[in-house]
Design an enzyme around this catalytic site. Structure first.
Site, PDB file in Angstrom:
ATOM      1  N   LEU A 278       0.622  -1.319   0.203  1.00 23.10           N
ATOM      2  CA  LEU A 278       0.236  -0.275   0.153  1.00 23.10           C
ATOM      3  C   LEU A 278       0.846   1.422   0.126  1.00 23.10           C
ATOM      4  O   LEU A 278       2.147   1.321   0.556  1.00 23.10           O
ATOM      5  CB  LEU A 278      -1.376  -0.185   1.723  1.00 23.10           C
ATOM      6  N   HIS A 279       0.615   2.249  -1.073  1.00 24.88           N
ATOM      7  CA  HIS A 279       1.346   3.896  -1.102  1.00 24.88           C
ATOM      8  C   HIS A 279       0.537   4.269  -0.911  1.00 24.88           C
ATOM      9  O   HIS A 279       0.982   5.618  -0.558  1.00 24.88           O
ATOM     10  CB  HIS A 279       2.618   3.310  -1.767  1.00 24.88           C
ATOM     11  N   ARG A 280      -0.236   4.277  -2.104  1.00 21.47           N
ATOM     12  CA  ARG A 280      -0.679   5.598  -2.362  1.00 21.47           C
ATOM     13  C   ARG A 280      -1.699   6.332  -1.091  1.00 21.47           C
ATOM     14  O   ARG A 280      -2.657   5.695  -0.671  1.00 21.47           O
ATOM     15  CB  ARG A 280      -2.499   5.508  -3.885  1.00 21.47           C
TER      16      ARG A 280
END
Length: 391
Positions: free
Chosen positions: A215-217
């Site tokens: 996850l990074h957005r």
């Protein structure tokens, strides 16, 4: 013939590696040396957009990429700060020695920044992965794609969808080269070199019985309550199976501040490419908000749940193993229930995702060359003519 190859962020490295290998192979097989006008001399430029060793340097070693000829060391900061530093530093490189072609890949800040700089300096631009669209203007990557493609000379595309996108925007077909996916070139060429990461034995994992998550957005990680709800639902939905979560440095700080922990949730530092793909290949499924990972899971035939409302890679959904789950935490458990019950769809590999994209790119570059010069196309003409026709 001097070609600049731009790499700035982690996904870029997998995309440029096979292009570099193919250029070197072609020069060698053709018996060309630097004095030949059609010799493809390349200059590898690392913008330094990803500056952590775990996020960039190890990729050069694992993928057999030579050390960069230049590192612009753009470092951290806002997107505007990074863009400005990359542009001014790349401009100095071109002033010192102007290249004939600038190859950019993907849709990161470095892609847009170097494209604009090159165009202003009179250097032709080739965009690898040109034409992909999410239609989501809240994504910085979509803005980067549109800005880059509006001034690109030659488009190397991954799918017929991308070809149609470009055609609808007024790009003439002679500037579009449907070559396939260089990220898949790297994937297929490294399947026999994958490395089991230490976490597999340390946490007593079993092949096909664990999840990989990334996850990074901002839409998923910036809102603390939403992030906690996402992870809580994921941890619940996998029915006790372990989740390996290589954490982006930015996300890790948020997670630490929130104190999020579950018995089956295992954090690791960012992994090397060979270790990360090993995990994906041996996982039960992947949960992600990345675009590129959905391409790799499609080819590896691993189920993929994407926590986004849209994708610039629709072929991973229409043909591959990927499904868009959305960003609502409450949508995760039903999707995981479908997966755990064995009802996930089977996928197929999209056209030309066969490990030969880089070969097609280099062949296309030679086709564009005449007496050591590139054919001339004016990028703006197509768009202007289309605009006049519609108005």
């Amino acid at each position: 013939m001097l070609i600049d190859i731009i790499a700035g962020a982690r996904p870029n490295f997998m995309k440029i590696a096979p292009i570099i290998h193919e250029i070197e192979r072609e020069n060698k097989e053709a018996g060309l040396d630097i004095s030949d006008k059609n010799y493809l001399q390349y200059r590898l430029i690392h913008t330094g957009q990803h500056y952590d060793r775990n996020m960039s340097g190890a990729f050069f070693e694992q993928l057999g990429i030579p050390e960069p000829d230049l590192n612009l060391e753009s470092g951290s900061g806002s997107q505007s700060e990074q863009t400005g530093r990359i542009m001014t530093r790349y401009e100095k490189v071109l002033i010192d020695r102007k290249s004939d072609l600038c190859i950019v890949v993907g849709d990161v800040t470095s892609t847009m920044a170097c494209s604009i700089t090159a165009k202003k300096m009179g250097v032709k631009i080739a965009h690898v992965e040109g034409g992909i669209r999410s239609r989501d203007w809240t994504m910085p990557e979509e803005i980067n794609r549109i800005a880059t493609d509006s001034i690109t000379d030659f488009f190397f595309t991954t799918s017929e969808v991308a070809n149609k996108n470009l055609a609808s925007e007024g790009v003439k077909k002679e500037r579009i080269f449907f070559v396939g996916n260089t990220m898949i070139d790297t994937l297929l060429s490294n399947l026999d070199k994958l490395k089991k990461p230490g976490v597999f034995d340390e946490k007593s994992l079993k092949k096909g019985d664990f999840f990989v998550m990334t996850l990074h957005r901002p839409a998923n990680v910036d809102e603390e309550k939403k992030l906690k709800s996402l992870i809580d639902n994921i941890a619940k939905g996998v029915e006790g199976k372990k989740i390996i979560f290589p954490v982006h440095p930015r996300t890790k700080k948020i997670l630490d501040d929130l104190g999020i922990s579950h018995e089956n949730l295992i954090y690791t530092e960012p992994l090397g490419y060979l270790e990360f793909i090993w995990l994906i290949k041996h996982s039960k499924a992947v949960i992600t908000d990345s675009g590129g990972i959905t391409e790799e899971t499609t080819v590896l035939e691993i189920p993929c749940l994407t926590l986004r409302d849209n994708t610039e890679r629709p072929e991973t959904v229409t043909q591959g193993t990927n499904e868009l789950i959305g960003t609502a935490p409450e949508a995760i458990v039903p999707a995981l229930k479908k997966l755990m019950s064995g009802n996930w769809k089977s996928g197929t590999v999209p056209e030309k995702w066969d490990g030969k994209a880089s070969k097609r790119i280099v062949q296309s570059i030679y086709e564009l060359l005449k007496d050591g010069q590139f054919k001339f196309y004016e990028p703006y003409v197509d768009h202007i003519l289309m605009f006049k026709a519609e108005n």
